[in-house]
Design a protein around this motif. Structure first.
Motif, PDB file in Angstrom:
ATOM      1  N   VAL A   1       0.837  -1.201   0.000  1.00  0.00           N
ATOM      2  CA  VAL A   1       0.000   0.000   0.000  1.00  0.00           C
ATOM      3  C   VAL A   1       0.873   1.253   0.000  1.00  0.00           C
ATOM      4  O   VAL A   1       1.799   1.379   0.802  1.00  0.00           O
ATOM      5  N   PHE A   2       0.590   2.130  -0.956  1.00  0.00           N
ATOM      6  CA  PHE A   2       1.318   3.396  -1.087  1.00  0.00           C
ATOM      7  C   PHE A   2       0.438   4.544  -0.590  1.00  0.00           C
ATOM      8  O   PHE A   2      -0.500   4.941  -1.274  1.00  0.00           O
ATOM      9  N   ARG A   3       0.736   5.026   0.610  1.00  0.00           N
ATOM     10  CA  ARG A   3       0.073   6.258   1.065  1.00  0.00           C
ATOM     11  C   ARG A   3       0.693   7.378   0.245  1.00  0.00           C
ATOM     12  O   ARG A   3       1.907   7.593   0.337  1.00  0.00           O
ATOM     13  N   ASN A   4      -0.102   8.051  -0.568  1.00  0.00           N
ATOM     14  CA  ASN A   4       0.473   9.085  -1.425  1.00  0.00           C
ATOM     15  C   ASN A   4       0.698  10.376  -0.622  1.00  0.00           C
ATOM     16  O   ASN A   4      -0.252  11.044  -0.214  1.00  0.00           O
TER      17      ASN A   4
ATOM     18  N   VAL B   1       3.881   1.805   2.752  1.00  0.00           N
ATOM     19  CA  VAL B   1       4.942   2.802   2.573  1.00  0.00           C
ATOM     20  C   VAL B   1       4.316   4.164   2.245  1.00  0.00           C
ATOM     21  O   VAL B   1       3.129   4.249   1.917  1.00  0.00           O
ATOM     22  N   THR B   2       5.123   5.192   2.352  1.00  0.00           N
ATOM     23  CA  THR B   2       4.640   6.530   1.992  1.00  0.00           C
ATOM     24  C   THR B   2       5.377   7.010   0.751  1.00  0.00           C
ATOM     25  O   THR B   2       6.613   7.054   0.724  1.00  0.00           O
ATOM     26  N   PHE B   3       4.601   7.310  -0.278  1.00  0.00           N
ATOM     27  CA  PHE B   3       5.152   7.721  -1.573  1.00  0.00           C
ATOM     28  C   PHE B   3       5.416   9.235  -1.529  1.00  0.00           C
ATOM     29  O   PHE B   3       4.524  10.009  -1.191  1.00  0.00           O
TER      30      PHE B   3
ATOM     31  N   GLU C   1      14.237  10.052  -3.065  1.00  0.00           N
ATOM     32  CA  GLU C   1      13.275   9.605  -2.040  1.00  0.00           C
ATOM     33  C   GLU C   1      12.452   8.420  -2.554  1.00  0.00           C
ATOM     34  O   GLU C   1      12.196   7.475  -1.825  1.00  0.00           O
ATOM     35  N   VAL C   2      12.047   8.492  -3.801  1.00  0.00           N
ATOM     36  CA  VAL C   2      11.286   7.391  -4.407  1.00  0.00           C
ATOM     37  C   VAL C   2      12.131   6.115  -4.406  1.00  0.00           C
ATOM     38  O   VAL C   2      11.641   5.025  -4.101  1.00  0.00           O
ATOM     39  N   ARG C   3      13.407   6.268  -4.709  1.00  0.00           N
ATOM     40  CA  ARG C   3      14.273   5.089  -4.773  1.00  0.00           C
ATOM     41  C   ARG C   3      14.325   4.377  -3.421  1.00  0.00           C
ATOM     42  O   ARG C   3      14.275   3.150  -3.355  1.00  0.00           O
ATOM     43  N   LYS C   4      14.379   5.164  -2.337  1.00  0.00           N
ATOM     44  CA  LYS C   4      14.425   4.548  -0.994  1.00  0.00           C
ATOM     45  C   LYS C   4      13.165   3.724  -0.736  1.00  0.00           C
ATOM     46  O   LYS C   4      13.231   2.636  -0.167  1.00  0.00           O
ATOM     47  N   VAL C   5      12.034   4.249  -1.176  1.00  0.00           N
ATOM     48  CA  VAL C   5      10.767   3.544  -0.962  1.00  0.00           C
ATOM     49  C   VAL C   5      10.717   2.270  -1.817  1.00  0.00           C
ATOM     50  O   VAL C   5      10.375   1.189  -1.335  1.00  0.00           O
ATOM     51  N   LEU C   6      11.089   2.400  -3.089  1.00  0.00           N
ATOM     52  CA  LEU C   6      10.973   1.247  -3.986  1.00  0.00           C
ATOM     53  C   LEU C   6      12.044   0.194  -3.710  1.00  0.00           C
ATOM     54  O   LEU C   6      11.814  -0.990  -3.954  1.00  0.00           O
TER      55      LEU C   6
END
Ligand SMILES: Nc1ncnc2c1ncn2[C@@H]1O[C@H](COP(=O)(O)OP(=O)(O)O)[C@@H](O)[C@H]1O
Ligand SMILES: [Mg+2]
Length: 227
Positions: A143-146, A175-177, A216-221
């Motif tokens: 789940v991506f909390r935007n 996670v938080t996008f 930041e996106v890379r850390k999440v993915l």
């Protein structure tokens, strides 16, 4: 190694599915993967427009059985590609009705299906997720909390929900996008270019913000993809 299918869902319009799709394609390409992008939002194929110059893309209508058959055949004919599917706002019914077609072929395709489900802070966002979980009971869903809709703690409804517990018990992550500054995301949309191209063409200030967001996106993915 078996290649994956990433299905970006969320059902509602405007929750950020296209943003997450672009970010996922960009991330995988940075990792050296060959990506096949399936755009199922045929009415507003924004990701298709931004990526068709640089990435193999197909427009597939996932509202009917034909589209799901086509999707399975495309996965089969592109064994070296990671498949990323951008779903359309109305696709939940299609997914519920035909998702099994895809699900039933995964073993033969030697692929795993990973769903990235994008939510805002509203209740119907969660109701649609529940519907999807019921339709494809063994799917792995992250789940991506935007973050566009506020910081992580503002997603109280999801954070405290039984649904979240159910997602995480199945091995899904929450996670938080990251939020990208409006003027840069607006530019990205209006110019219809990929993140990589924007990092060449945008003015220096916009590029700096895009590059911060990409990190930041890379850390999440990394957390989602590295398993
Ligand atoms: N993380 C984000 N950072 C910045 N803007 C965002 C973000 N998520 C969504 N948006 C904005 O919201 C709009 C709708 O997002 P989009 O990804 O097109 O939603 P969907 O594909 O689910 O309809 C985009 O045009 C963009 O301006
Ligand atoms: Mg979209």
């Amino acid at each position: 190694m078996a290649k994956r299918i990433y299905l970006i869902g969320g059902s509602k319009g405007g929750v950020g599915k296209s943003m997450v799709t672009m970010a996922t394609v960009d991330y995988l390409q940075q990792q050296g993967e060959t990506v096949l992008l399936i755009e199922s939002d045929t009415g507003n194929p924004d990701v298709w427009k931004a990526y068709k110059e640089t990435t193999e893309t197909e427009l597939v209508n996932l509202d009917d059985a034909d589209g799901w058959i086509q999707l399975v055949n495309l996965c089969d004919s592109h064994p070296e590609s990671v498949v990323v599917v951008n779903s359309a706002a109305r696709n939940n019914q299609g997914v519920s009705a035909y998702g099994e077609t895809l699900n039933g072929t995964l073993a033969e395709l030697k692929r795993t299906l990973i769903t990235l489900w994008v939510i805002n802070r509203q209740r119907d966002s969660l109701e649609l997720l529940k519907e999807y979980m019921d339709a494809i009971p063994n799917a792995i869903i992250h789940v991506f909390r935007n973050g566009y809709f506020g910081e992580e703690k503002k997603f109280e409804l999801y954070n405290g929900s039984k649904l979240r517990t159910a997602i995480e018990e199945r091995g899904g992550k929450s996670v938080t996008f990251p939020d990208l500054a409006d003027r840069v995301s607006d530019d990205l949309y209006s110019k219809r270019i990929s993140i990589a191209a924007a990092l060449q063409e945008f003015p220096i200030g916009n590029r700096a913000e895009l590059s911060r967001w990409r990190t930041e996106v890379r850390k999440v993915l990394d957390v989602i993809v590295d398993e």
